[in-house]
Design an enzyme around this catalytic site. Structure first.
Site, mmCIF file in Angstrom:
data_model
loop_
_atom_site.group_PDB
_atom_site.id
_atom_site.type_symbol
_atom_site.label_atom_id
_atom_site.label_comp_id
_atom_site.label_asym_id
_atom_site.label_seq_id
_atom_site.Cartn_x
_atom_site.Cartn_y
_atom_site.Cartn_z
ATOM 1 N N ASN A 259 0.800 -1.224 0.000
ATOM 2 C CA ASN A 259 0.000 0.000 0.000
ATOM 3 C C ASN A 259 0.836 1.279 0.000
ATOM 4 O OD1 ASN A 259 0.828 -0.505 2.711
ATOM 5 N ND2 ASN A 259 -0.738 0.898 3.437
ATOM 6 N N CYS B 290 7.010 11.607 10.776
ATOM 7 C CA CYS B 290 6.347 12.668 11.518
ATOM 8 C C CYS B 290 4.834 12.517 11.527
ATOM 9 C CB CYS B 290 6.720 14.016 10.930
ATOM 10 S SG CYS B 290 8.491 14.244 10.923
#
Lengths: 121, 384
Positions: B153, B326
């Site tokens: 994915n 992040c």
């Protein structure tokens, strides 16, 4: 996303750099000092939205302040001025106050040793 | 979402309009529990049977009874890996997966270590293709379950599943394939591909969230992860999500019907997007250039960070994904990007665009321009 005070000051009076690109956050701050007051301040940041936002905010907070006042700006002050940061970003992406303090320390070192402006890469 | 361009179909898909029409035809008074024998219960049973047939047809499963419905791909992966490993532990106590599996495959496999299993990770090459030699060395007659996804994915790479199946069956174990991202986009045939257990997500087919399926080849023994009533052959106890399952069935039918036209259409958009974005300075494709999912375009940009890219693109009206540390809950860099050999700072600068049926070729110039503008802005403020 519209950060303030972006860029570089050529031959700055003080220069601070914190973080590292492996962690995902790297910041540098440039200051121009006149009569012990931060007359101009610029930053460059590699990092996430929080890292860029804290960099921008710390430059806004520090501009026009005396060096002693600017040294009192904390990570928490920066986060508070931004109406908070996500808890997991408080540590890694909230380095801007550290970069500011590093730039001020650098300036004071240079004053002591009588050297010229700090060199940045 | 007027004026927006949505390019994160791997994260969440809009419900297919045909599924929405199907849902509206569902009787408003519906209240049947498939475990009952009055008329309402029989209606529910028929709805489940029809959905099972439609899902079985999409993946070439001859026997609809080989499909069980779950709450989604994570649950299917858990039942397949834990259920098959624990049920067959007398054969051996080893499980094998690739380094770039989804976390809902890696974590159940890792967790089996608490039950005395050993867990081996097989590396991939720089395009994300599994190393078949390493797989051959890792899979032994004691390996009860090997789990290799059909396609990834984050980087879109499609795996050589038939070769994987040959190696696994040569050693006598079962092959589980997470087909969450591949199903409905490329043809899958569990018989031809040699798949023993296959995971499907309802949402990734254009159905609603909260429903998935697991194909279990007849003869493969699996024990339940949840225990309760005997629904879904005892493997997924609890009253069935009849409405969700019925909608997933219709989504599977539509996906199979539309794939011959929709996939080439997506490939054309994807390839134009890849050509445009890799034309930006220091922008690189991640994943395999040819063996990739029709709807999947993934990139990395040097010297800038993915969450900032995501925010800047969002401000320009475009939703994209990133594998940047992040944005993750753990703040760790994507295990997939590290596994294909990227350094940590390279892995931070990723951007993933996954297409859907609402996207069109006309949108490509706006996306490429937005990416160019974003990269320029962020590079202007980077110290690297």
């Amino acid at each position: 996303m519209n950060p303030h005070n972006v860029g570089v000051i050529e031959n700055p009076d003080g220069y601070g750099k914190v973080g590292n690109p492996v962690c995902g956050d790297l910041m540098e701050i440039f200051i121009r000092v006149r009569d012990d007051v931060i007359e101009d301040i610029r930053f460059r940041t590699f990092g996430c939205g929080s890292a860029i936002a804290t960099s921008s905010m710390v430059t806004d907070l520090a501009k026009g302040k005396t060096l002693d006042e600017a040294l009192k700006i904390t990570r928490d002050d920066v986060a508070t001025e931004l109406d908070g940061l996500p808890p997991r970003k408080m540590h890694c992406s909230n380095l801007a106050a550290d970069a500011l303090h590093a730039a001020i320390r650098d300036y004071r070192e240079k004053q002591k040793t009588g050297e010229g402006a700090a060199q940045h890469p | 979402m007027e004026g927006r361009i949505y390019l994160d179909h791997a994260a969440a898909m809009p419900v297919h309009p045909g599924v929405a029409r199907f849902a509206r035809r569902f009787p408003e008074s519906f209240a049947g529990n498939p475990s009952t024998i009055y008329r309402e219960g029989l209606f529910a049973q028929e709805a489940l049977a029809e959905a099972r047939e439609k899902v079985a047809a999409l993946i070439g499963a001859g026997d609809p009874a080989s499909i069980i419905f779950t709450s989604g791909a994570t649950e299917s992966n858990n039942i397949a890996i834990r259920g098959a490993a624990l049920r067959n532990k007398k054969t051996g106590k080893m499980v094998v997966t690739s380094t770039i599996e989804h976390i809902s495959v890696l974590n159940p496999a890792k967790d089996l270590q608490k039950s005395g299993f050993t867990f081996t990770l097989v590396p991939v090459d720089r395009f994300g293709v599994i190393d078949l030699d390493a797989l051959g060395a890792a899979v032994t007659p004691e390996t009860v379950v090997t789990s290799v996804h059909y396609a990834n994915n984050e980087i879109g790479t499609v795996q050589p599943i038939r070769e994987v199946a040959e190696i696994v069956h040569d050693r006598g174990g079962f092959l589980h394939v997470d087909a969450t991202d591949a199903a409905g986009r490329i043809p899958i045939n569990v018989g031809r591909d040699g798949i023993d257990l296959l995971t499907l997500s309802g949402n990734q087919l254009g159905g609603p969230d909260g429903v998935g399926a697991l194909y279990i080849r007849p003869g493969v023994r699996v024990q339940p992860v949840l225990v309760g009533g005997g629904q879904e052959r005892g493997l997924r106890p609890g009253t069935e999500n009849v409405f969700g399952i019925a909608c997933m069935g219709e989504a599977a039918r539509l996906a199979g019907e539309e794939m011959p036209e929709e996939s080439p259409r997506l490939v054309a958009i994807r390839d134009r997007l890849i050509a445009g974005i890799t034309g930006i300075e220091e922008a690189f494709l991640t994943g395999h250039p040819a063996e990739r999912l029709p709807h999947h375009a993934s990139f990395r940009f040097s010297r800038i960070e993915g969450e900032s890219i995501q925010l800047a693109m969002n401000a320009l009206g475009i939703a994209v994904a990133t594998g940047s540390a992040c944005t993750s809950r753990t703040l760790e860099a994507s295990h997939v990007l590290l596994a294909i050999g990227l350094a940590h700072d390279e892995a931070h600068g990723s951007m993933v665009a996954t297409l859907g049926r609402r996207n069109s070729l006309d949108e490509v110039p706006r996306v490429v321009n937005a990416a160019r503008e974003t990269v320029k802005r962020l590079r202007a403020i980077t110290p690297l």
